[in-house]
Enzyme design. Structure first.
Site, PDB file in Angstrom:
ATOM      1  N   ASP A 275      -5.629  -0.395  -1.809  1.00 16.66           N
ATOM      2  CA  ASP A 275      -6.449  -1.251  -2.665  1.00 16.66           C
ATOM      3  C   ASP A 275      -7.800  -1.599  -2.068  1.00 16.66           C
ATOM      4  O   ASP A 275      -8.021  -1.509  -0.870  1.00 16.66           O
ATOM      5  CB  ASP A 275      -5.705  -2.563  -2.919  1.00 16.66           C
TER       6      ASP A 275
ATOM      7  N   GLU B 118       3.879   3.970   6.090  1.00 16.54           N
ATOM      8  CA  GLU B 118       2.658   3.156   5.983  1.00 16.54           C
ATOM      9  C   GLU B 118       1.641   3.849   5.083  1.00 16.54           C
ATOM     10  O   GLU B 118       1.638   5.078   4.984  1.00 16.54           O
ATOM     11  CB  GLU B 118       2.039   3.009   7.380  1.00 16.54           C
ATOM     12  N   ASP B 119       0.750   3.065   4.484  1.00 12.25           N
ATOM     13  CA  ASP B 119      -0.356   3.676   3.748  1.00 12.25           C
ATOM     14  C   ASP B 119      -1.421   4.175   4.722  1.00 12.25           C
ATOM     15  O   ASP B 119      -1.899   5.287   4.638  1.00 12.25           O
ATOM     16  CB  ASP B 119      -0.964   2.703   2.714  1.00 12.25           C
TER      17      ASP B 119
ATOM     18  N   ASP C 217      -4.660   1.671  10.959  1.00 13.25           N
ATOM     19  CA  ASP C 217      -6.050   1.349  11.268  1.00 13.25           C
ATOM     20  C   ASP C 217      -6.115   0.836  12.716  1.00 13.25           C
ATOM     21  O   ASP C 217      -6.143   1.634  13.648  1.00 13.25           O
ATOM     22  CB  ASP C 217      -6.508   0.309  10.235  1.00 13.25           C
TER      23      ASP C 217
ATOM     24  N   LYS D 252      -6.565   6.385  10.720  1.00 10.41           N
ATOM     25  CA  LYS D 252      -7.976   6.101  11.013  1.00 10.41           C
ATOM     26  C   LYS D 252      -8.091   5.853  12.516  1.00 10.41           C
ATOM     27  O   LYS D 252      -8.272   4.710  12.962  1.00 10.41           O
ATOM     28  CB  LYS D 252      -8.368   4.831  10.227  1.00 10.41           C
TER      29      LYS D 252
ATOM     30  N   GLY E  68       0.761  -1.248   0.000  1.00 10.77           N
ATOM     31  CA  GLY E  68       0.000   0.000   0.000  1.00 10.77           C
ATOM     32  C   GLY E  68       0.791   1.297   0.000  1.00 10.77           C
ATOM     33  O   GLY E  68       0.302   2.316  -0.473  1.00 10.77           O
TER      34      GLY E  68
END
Ligand code: IMP
Ligand code: MG
Length: 186
Positions: free
Chosen positions: A164, A104-105, A108, A136, A49
């Protein structure tokens, strides 16, 4: 662009991302201005990612960098974390005394970053900072340090610019969020 029974909204345009990366790169370059060409900052991209974010970010940094990649899995085809990330490979395994920037993308639950930080510390890394394109926070299960954040997002599934949906749409220039459509009336 549709995916199954869902539709999407644009959260951040390519222009917004570019502007935000200018600011992030400036901040990172300033805070790591002590690194040298003999001992560059190790920038570790978390595959897959982060690949576009990392590529754009490193070209805006003004400090010497070395680029590595690590693969950490937790999702598979699913959109919710299994909570047990696994580190599949790293191209470098001696981090003794090195200053590291994890890219990091999205952070979470925090399990991926937590696992990676423990792993990097066990490999002897010195200073470790975390940079994520998206944060997030509402979904966090593990408290993890996130030093540089591109954008904060609501607890909805996001994609594009490297992220993705079941391996699709990573190549999109903007960042989008899936919106569930109401069930069709019958
Ligand atoms: P964590 O371990 O739960 O923090 O999850 C981190 C990883 O899950 C990220 O590196 C992403 O690959 C994936 N992920 C989490 N949320 C999303 C999302 O909204 N879109 C795409 N991938 C996501
Ligand atoms: Mg992913």
């Amino acid at each position: 662009m549709t995916h199954h029974h869902e539709t999407f909204v644009e959260l951040f345009s390519a222009g917004m991302i570019d502007k935000r990366l200018d600011a992030l790169a400036q901040q990172i370059s300033r805070e790591f201005d002590f690194v040298t060409e003999t001992v560059p900052l190790v920038v570790i991209g978390v595959l897959k990612g982060s690949f576009i974010f990392l590529a754009d970010l490193v070209r805006k940094l003004t400090i010497p960098v070395e680029i590595e990649f690590v693969r950490v899995t937790s999702y598979g085809q699913s959109q919710t974390s299994s909570g047990k990330p696994e580190i599949l490979f790293a191209t470098l395994n001696d981090f003794t005394g090195r200053d590291v920037l994890v890219v990091e993308d999205i952070v979470d639950t925090g399990y991926t970053v937590d696992t990676l930080l423990k792993y990097l510390r066990s490999l002897g890394a010195n200073r470790i900072k975390v940079c994520t394109l998206l944060d997030k926070p509402a979904k966090r299960q593990m408290q993890v340090p996130v030093d540089y954040i591109g954008f904060e997002v609501a607890p909805q599934f996001t994609f594009g610019y490297g992220l993705d949906v079941a391996e699709c749409y990573r190549e999109k220039n903007g960042i989008y969020a899936l919106e569930n459509l109401p069930e069709p009336q019958s």
